[in-house]
Design a protein around this motif. Structure first.
Motif, PDB file in Angstrom:
ATOM      1  N   LEU A   1       0.836  -1.196   0.000  1.00 17.44           N
ATOM      2  CA  LEU A   1       0.000   0.000   0.000  1.00 17.44           C
ATOM      3  C   LEU A   1       0.875   1.252   0.000  1.00 17.44           C
ATOM      4  CD1 LEU A   1      -2.081  -2.187   0.869  1.00 17.44           C
ATOM      5  CD2 LEU A   1      -3.196  -0.403   2.221  1.00 17.44           C
ATOM      6  N   ILE A   2       0.435   2.244  -0.748  1.00 20.00           N
ATOM      7  CA  ILE A   2       1.199   3.478  -0.899  1.00 20.00           C
ATOM      8  C   ILE A   2       0.913   4.403   0.277  1.00 20.00           C
ATOM      9  CG2 ILE A   2       1.550   5.515  -2.347  1.00 20.00           C
ATOM     10  CD1 ILE A   2       0.771   3.746  -4.747  1.00 20.00           C
ATOM     11  N   GLN A   3       1.982   4.863   0.939  1.00 18.92           N
ATOM     12  CA  GLN A   3       1.852   5.746   2.098  1.00 18.92           C
ATOM     13  C   GLN A   3       2.791   6.942   1.951  1.00 18.92           C
ATOM     14  OE1 GLN A   3      -0.422   5.287   4.236  1.00 18.92           O
ATOM     15  NE2 GLN A   3      -0.901   3.100   4.307  1.00 18.92           N
ATOM     16  N   TYR A   4       2.402   8.029   2.626  1.00 20.07           N
ATOM     17  CA  TYR A   4       3.212   9.256   2.602  1.00 20.07           C
ATOM     18  C   TYR A   4       4.394   9.113   3.550  1.00 20.07           C
ATOM     19  CZ  TYR A   4       4.434  14.186   3.173  1.00 20.07           C
ATOM     20  OH  TYR A   4       5.106  15.381   3.232  1.00 20.07           O
ATOM     21  N   VAL A   5       5.533   9.611   3.121  1.00 21.95           N
ATOM     22  CA  VAL A   5       6.749   9.622   3.929  1.00 21.95           C
ATOM     23  C   VAL A   5       7.158  11.070   4.152  1.00 21.95           C
ATOM     24  CG1 VAL A   5       9.146   8.871   4.117  1.00 21.95           C
ATOM     25  CG2 VAL A   5       7.475   7.433   2.927  1.00 21.95           C
ATOM     26  N   SER A   6       7.256  11.492   5.414  1.00 23.30           N
ATOM     27  CA  SER A   6       7.597  12.879   5.734  1.00 23.30           C
ATOM     28  C   SER A   6       8.985  13.222   5.225  1.00 23.30           C
ATOM     29  CB  SER A   6       7.531  13.114   7.245  1.00 23.30           C
ATOM     30  OG  SER A   6       6.234  12.862   7.732  1.00 23.30           O
ATOM     31  N   GLY A   7       9.140  14.478   4.799  1.00 27.44           N
ATOM     32  CA  GLY A   7      10.420  14.953   4.308  1.00 27.44           C
ATOM     33  C   GLY A   7      11.216  15.673   5.385  1.00 27.44           C
ATOM     34  N   GLY A   8      12.382  16.120   5.026  1.00 24.59           N
ATOM     35  CA  GLY A   8      13.238  16.840   5.961  1.00 24.59           C
ATOM     36  C   GLY A   8      13.718  18.137   5.359  1.00 24.59           C
ATOM     37  N   PRO A   9      14.577  18.852   6.079  1.00 25.30           N
ATOM     38  CA  PRO A   9      15.077  20.131   5.569  1.00 25.30           C
ATOM     39  C   PRO A   9      15.928  19.910   4.316  1.00 25.30           C
ATOM     40  CG  PRO A   9      16.276  19.451   7.538  1.00 25.30           C
ATOM     41  CD  PRO A   9      15.161  18.481   7.358  1.00 25.30           C
ATOM     42  N   PRO A  10      16.073  20.945   3.458  1.00 26.55           N
ATOM     43  CA  PRO A  10      15.578  22.303   3.718  1.00 26.55           C
ATOM     44  C   PRO A  10      14.137  22.533   3.268  1.00 26.55           C
ATOM     45  CG  PRO A  10      16.870  22.279   1.724  1.00 26.55           C
ATOM     46  CD  PRO A  10      16.930  20.881   2.262  1.00 26.55           C
ATOM     47  N   ALA A  11      13.592  21.733   2.347  1.00 25.58           N
ATOM     48  CA  ALA A  11      12.276  22.035   1.783  1.00 25.58           C
ATOM     49  C   ALA A  11      11.144  21.372   2.568  1.00 25.58           C
ATOM     50  CB  ALA A  11      12.215  21.571   0.326  1.00 25.58           C
ATOM     51  N   PHE A  12      11.475  20.367   3.393  1.00 25.41           N
ATOM     52  CA  PHE A  12      10.476  19.626   4.157  1.00 25.41           C
ATOM     53  C   PHE A  12       9.413  18.994   3.248  1.00 25.41           C
ATOM     54  CE2 PHE A  12      12.243  22.565   7.242  1.00 25.41           C
ATOM     55  CZ  PHE A  12      12.530  21.718   8.308  1.00 25.41           C
ATOM     56  N   LYS A  13       9.810  18.650   2.038  1.00 28.76           N
ATOM     57  CA  LYS A  13       8.892  17.971   1.139  1.00 28.76           C
ATOM     58  C   LYS A  13       8.956  16.468   1.370  1.00 28.76           C
ATOM     59  CE  LYS A  13       8.718  21.163  -2.810  1.00 28.76           C
ATOM     60  NZ  LYS A  13       8.880  21.259  -4.280  1.00 28.76           N
ATOM     61  N   GLY A  14       7.781  15.847   1.477  1.00 22.19           N
ATOM     62  CA  GLY A  14       7.727  14.416   1.633  1.00 22.19           C
ATOM     63  C   GLY A  14       7.534  13.717   0.300  1.00 22.19           C
ATOM     64  N   GLY A  15       7.439  12.412   0.345  1.00 21.60           N
ATOM     65  CA  GLY A  15       7.213  11.614  -0.852  1.00 21.60           C
ATOM     66  C   GLY A  15       6.333  10.427  -0.521  1.00 21.60           C
TER      67      GLY A  15
ATOM     68  N   SER B   1       0.677  -5.161   8.360  1.00 21.85           N
ATOM     69  CA  SER B   1       2.122  -4.992   8.489  1.00 21.85           C
ATOM     70  C   SER B   1       2.507  -3.556   8.163  1.00 21.85           C
ATOM     71  CB  SER B   1       2.867  -5.957   7.555  1.00 21.85           C
ATOM     72  OG  SER B   1       2.523  -5.700   6.205  1.00 21.85           O
ATOM     73  N   VAL B   2       3.597  -3.088   8.782  1.00 17.13           N
ATOM     74  CA  VAL B   2       4.073  -1.725   8.597  1.00 17.13           C
ATOM     75  C   VAL B   2       5.581  -1.767   8.379  1.00 17.13           C
ATOM     76  CG1 VAL B   2       4.312   0.550   9.647  1.00 17.13           C
ATOM     77  CG2 VAL B   2       2.239  -0.769  10.036  1.00 17.13           C
ATOM     78  N   SER B   3       6.053  -1.120   7.319  1.00 15.84           N
ATOM     79  CA  SER B   3       7.479  -1.056   7.036  1.00 15.84           C
ATOM     80  C   SER B   3       8.190  -0.170   8.052  1.00 15.84           C
ATOM     81  CB  SER B   3       7.706  -0.517   5.622  1.00 15.84           C
ATOM     82  OG  SER B   3       9.066  -0.200   5.412  1.00 15.84           O
ATOM     83  N   ALA B   4       9.464  -0.442   8.277  1.00 17.29           N
ATOM     84  CA  ALA B   4      10.257   0.369   9.191  1.00 17.29           C
ATOM     85  C   ALA B   4      10.383   1.804   8.696  1.00 17.29           C
ATOM     86  CB  ALA B   4      11.643  -0.255   9.368  1.00 17.29           C
ATOM     87  N   GLU B   5      10.223   2.036   7.402  1.00 15.09           N
ATOM     88  CA  GLU B   5      10.324   3.389   6.851  1.00 15.09           C
ATOM     89  C   GLU B   5       9.063   4.213   7.059  1.00 15.09           C
ATOM     90  OE1 GLU B   5      11.742   3.341   2.770  1.00 15.09           O
ATOM     91  OE2 GLU B   5      12.380   1.270   3.069  1.00 15.09           O
ATOM     92  N   TYR B   6       7.979   3.549   7.425  1.00 17.02           N
ATOM     93  CA  TYR B   6       6.702   4.245   7.568  1.00 17.02           C
ATOM     94  C   TYR B   6       6.718   5.146   8.796  1.00 17.02           C
ATOM     95  CZ  TYR B   6       1.682   4.864   8.386  1.00 17.02           C
ATOM     96  OH  TYR B   6       0.440   5.393   8.613  1.00 17.02           O
ATOM     97  N   THR B   7       6.281   6.415   8.632  1.00 19.93           N
ATOM     98  CA  THR B   7       6.308   7.388   9.728  1.00 19.93           C
ATOM     99  C   THR B   7       4.914   7.849  10.142  1.00 19.93           C
ATOM    100  OG1 THR B   7       6.576   9.205   8.131  1.00 19.93           O
ATOM    101  CG2 THR B   7       8.587   8.237   9.065  1.00 19.93           C
ATOM    102  N   GLY B   8       3.871   7.228   9.598  1.00 20.21           N
ATOM    103  CA  GLY B   8       2.508   7.635   9.913  1.00 20.21           C
ATOM    104  C   GLY B   8       2.021   7.082  11.239  1.00 20.21           C
ATOM    105  N   ALA B   9       0.724   7.285  11.496  1.00 18.42           N
ATOM    106  CA  ALA B   9       0.142   6.930  12.791  1.00 18.42           C
ATOM    107  C   ALA B   9      -0.357   5.499  12.858  1.00 18.42           C
ATOM    108  CB  ALA B   9      -1.006   7.890  13.109  1.00 18.42           C
ATOM    109  N   GLU B  10      -0.554   4.820  11.713  1.00 18.48           N
ATOM    110  CA  GLU B  10      -1.123   3.483  11.733  1.00 18.48           C
ATOM    111  C   GLU B  10      -0.115   2.459  12.244  1.00 18.48           C
ATOM    112  OE1 GLU B  10      -2.460   2.804   7.779  1.00 18.48           O
ATOM    113  OE2 GLU B  10      -4.385   3.804   8.097  1.00 18.48           O
ATOM    114  N   ARG B  11      -0.629   1.511  13.011  1.00 18.01           N
ATOM    115  CA  ARG B  11       0.180   0.429  13.558  1.00 18.01           C
ATOM    116  C   ARG B  11      -0.485  -0.906  13.229  1.00 18.01           C
ATOM    117  NH1 ARG B  11       3.063   3.916  13.309  1.00 18.01           N
ATOM    118  NH2 ARG B  11       4.180   5.068  14.956  1.00 18.01           N
ATOM    119  N   ALA B  12       0.320  -1.955  13.183  1.00 17.59           N
ATOM    120  CA  ALA B  12      -0.224  -3.277  12.892  1.00 17.59           C
ATOM    121  C   ALA B  12      -1.330  -3.605  13.889  1.00 17.59           C
ATOM    122  CB  ALA B  12       0.884  -4.317  12.949  1.00 17.59           C
ATOM    123  N   GLY B  13      -2.463  -4.055  13.366  1.00 18.12           N
ATOM    124  CA  GLY B  13      -3.613  -4.365  14.200  1.00 18.12           C
ATOM    125  C   GLY B  13      -4.651  -3.274  14.249  1.00 18.12           C
TER     126      GLY B  13
END
Length: 652
Positions: free
Chosen positions: A478-492, A531-543
């Motif tokens: 499943l496609i999820q948003y990944v938060s970005g960092g400086p300088p632009a703080f753009k996620g992917g 299941s949740v990948s280690a790269e995932y930074t969102g609020a959802e958790r397995a279960g």
């Protein structure tokens, strides 16, 4: 409330079973109807390996149901989520899947946005012949987006002598609906035309108006046994005013959005004796959106004008050949081509002054597909399906899907069905390519599903049918948003999580005595993050349960039409508790939305028979008990709405 729905089903069954046979067929679920959305060759619904619901457009018009979204609330496994008042964004969750997982077609033309989402808020029942809802993966037939099911809308086909009808009604919130349609047909061809206008002031105290104008038409030419050709078109222009902010509070006096959609289709066939048939389908779906507002920006001191414009289209063409093999089998081979395109732009500026572009977007992609399907019927006891498809897209890797299914008579009047299918959903353009707020993620792959199900249909008598089944769905990457960092703080975006959605469906159809009809259904589903990948930074958790999808839902629809033409109908839709997120707070906590039931009533009172004009008075009450509920946290849904109107019919 679950006990209430079960009790209603039990009472209706007790009252109606065992009655006389000459019953009027239910228009809500017709298991014996020939279906064209579940296979490349039309098949009886009772012989399919997946459950299908067919809703009659005529039944919806007689009941006063104007919005397709309201009709779909009565379908097993469907959860409709309306973001507030009439005209607000309306999403469909089927069998616990994502809102982008249902393929929507109008006369065979895909109308989903790239990435699968479709907003049902502007789709009306005007001049509709029927709606077919296939529950279960259909990518092997329709490609991307058909992950948990397919909804196909068919324009009304004219039959018999030419007819013309007009209808008008008014109601709560200064609402009105006006429509006119005409049609007719014979063995050489048919036509239909419809025009309608819908308007309301909405449920909020200001800036909540909604207007919808819809035109539709169909022309069919027949060459007898040689072939046929049908051209259909549907155009909708809608404008919705919304005063609410992200917290659902009415604070904006001028924000609005406008949508224009044109869908055109061509379906032509040629028969080569009794052994083969060739068909060609072509279609186009064009949609443009405009959102405008005047407001003081955060941290600003003076009002600013902002506008977002977007335009997209899907062009498609498909050719196939079907061979009718002895012993009740058909073999179909075909190819399809589709082009998707989307452009958008944002502009801002001082009110009354020049506007400055802040962002623009332009993307296209092409998809080629090849498929085959083998359908068979052995001694009218075993029907089987073997189908496979390969999609080759310019944006992502080649993807293959399949379906294996069977439908077997195990004892007289009882058929068992089972299927195993795969499907996929394509990434959206704004996930693959950079935007003002995100970096591009060109390596995204499609979201994947594997689904298995088993069910039965029991024709217990001429007046009673019972069906049910179990489905097991696994969603991967499943496609999820990944938060970005400086300088632009753009996620992917990335393919990061997995989920499951397993459940049970039960359906009951009754047609006990002349004039009576009824249908009921109940669904239990458990959509959860697996299941949740280690790269995932969102609020959802397995279960975690997936938001805005109830674990329990059901509906009861009953009606009676007297020999005099007087018609009564009632429907009850139950939606159980479901999780949501409180986005007013940060970090956003999970909350539980309360369960609710919504009851609608309608009545038709004929004043003159069709031979003398066919004048009918009608009334409809939606949300009879004025239930207060929310499909989306902080966004109130409409309360009780009353309509009074009339319809006149003339035949020539």
């Amino acid at each position: 409330m679950k006990r209430t729905v079960v009790l209603i089903i039990a009472i209706v069954t007790r009252c109606f079973t065992g009655a006389s046979i000459g019953a009027q067929e239910s228009d809500t679920t017709r298991l014996e109807t020939v279906v064209v959305s579940a296979s490349k060759t039309p098949r009886p619904a009772s012989a399919l390996s997946q459950p299908v619901t067919v809703i009659s457009g005529q039944d919806l018009r007689e009941r006063g149901v104007v919005r397709v979204s309201d009709a779909l609330r009565e379908v097993p496994g469907v959860s409709m989520v309306q973001n507030g008042s009439f005209g607000a964004v309306t999403s469909m969750f089927l069998r616990g899947g994502e809102s982008r997982y249902t393929k929507v077609l109008i006369d065979g033309v895909p109308v989903n946005a790239p990435g699968g989402f479709f907003d049902f808020s502007h789709l009306t029942t005007d001049n509709i012949e029927r709606i077919e809802i296939v529950r279960g993966p259909s990518s092997v037939l329709h490609g991307a987006d058909a992950v948990t099911g397919t909804v196909q809308i068919f324009t009304r086909k004219g039959t018999g002598p030419a007819r013309f009808s007009v209808a008008a009604r008014g109601g709560t919130h200064s609402s009105y609906d006006v429509s006119a349609d005409a049609g007719g047909g014979n063995e050489r061809g048919a036509f239909s035309f419809g025009a309608a206008s819908h308007s309301t002031d909405g449920i909020l105290p200001f800036n909540n108006q909604y207007e919808n104008g819809t035109l539709s038409s169909l022309i069919r030419l027949s060459q007898g046994v040689k072939g046929d050709a049908t051209v259909a078109a549907r155009y909708t222009a809608a404008e919705f005013h919304y005063p609410t902010d992200f917290a659902g509070q009415p604070v904006d006096s001028n924000a609005y959005r406008v949508q224009h959609r044109l869908t055109v289709s061509l379906d032509a066939g040629r028969n080569f004796g009794s052994g083969a048939q060739a068909r060609f389908l072509a279609g186009s779906n064009d949609v443009s959106d405009l959102t405008e507002d005047i407001a003081v920006p955060f941290g600003g001191t003076s009002p600013q004008h902002s506008a977002f414009r977007s335009r997209g289209y899907r062009r498609s063409a498909e050719g196939r050949v079907t061979f009718f093999i002895p012993a009740g089998a058909t073999l179909t081979a075909g190819a399809a081509y589709e082009m998707e395109h989307e452009t958008s732009s944002n502009v801002t500026g001082d009110v009354g002054g020049p506007s400055t572009p802040t962002d623009s977007f332009d993307a296209s992609r092409r998809n080629g597909a090849y498929y085959s399907e083998l359908l068979g019927n052995v001694a009218n006891k075993l029907s089987y399906t073997l189908s496979a498809r390969v999609d080759d897209n310019t944006d992502y890797d080649r993807f293959a899907t399949y379906r294996v299914g069977a439908n077997l008579t195990i004892v007289p009047r009882v058929r068992l069905r089972a299927s195993l299918s795969t499907a996929f959903n394509a990434p959206a353009f704004n996930q693959l390519r950079p935007t003002l707020y995100t970096t591009g993620s060109p390596d995204l792959g499609p979201e994947k599903i594997r689904s298995g199900e088993i069910g039965f249909v029991a024709t217990l008598s001429e007046s009673l049918r019972l069906g049910g089944g179990y489905f097991n769905q696994r969603f991967a990457e499943l496609i999820q948003y990944v938060s970005g960092g400086p300088p632009a703080f753009k996620g992917g975006y990335a393919n990061l999580t997995g989920a499951t959605s397993n459940g049970y469906e039960a359906e009951l159809e009754i047609k006990p005595r002349s004039g009576w009809r009824g249908a009921a259904s109940y669904t239990v589903v458990n959509p959860r993050v697996e299941s949740v990948s280690a790269e995932y930074t969102g609020a959802e958790r397995a279960g975690d349960a997936l938001i805005r999808r109830p674990s329990h839902s059901g509906s009861v629809v009953a009606g009676y039409t007297a020999s005099s033409g007087i018609g009564l109908s009632a429907s009850v839709a139950f939606v159980g508790k479901r999780p949501d997120m409180d986005f007013v707070q940060f970090p956003s906590p999970r909350v539980t939305l309360a369960s609710y039931s919504k009851t609608d009533l309608s009545i038709e009172l004929p004043l003159a028979p069709p031979a003398r004009g066919g004048l009918t008075l009608n009334a409809r009450v939606e949300n009879l008990f004025d239930k207060r509920y929310e499909d989306v946290l902080h966004f109130a849904a409409p309360g009780r709405v009353v309509f009074l109107g009339a319809r006149a019919l003339a035949r020539f």
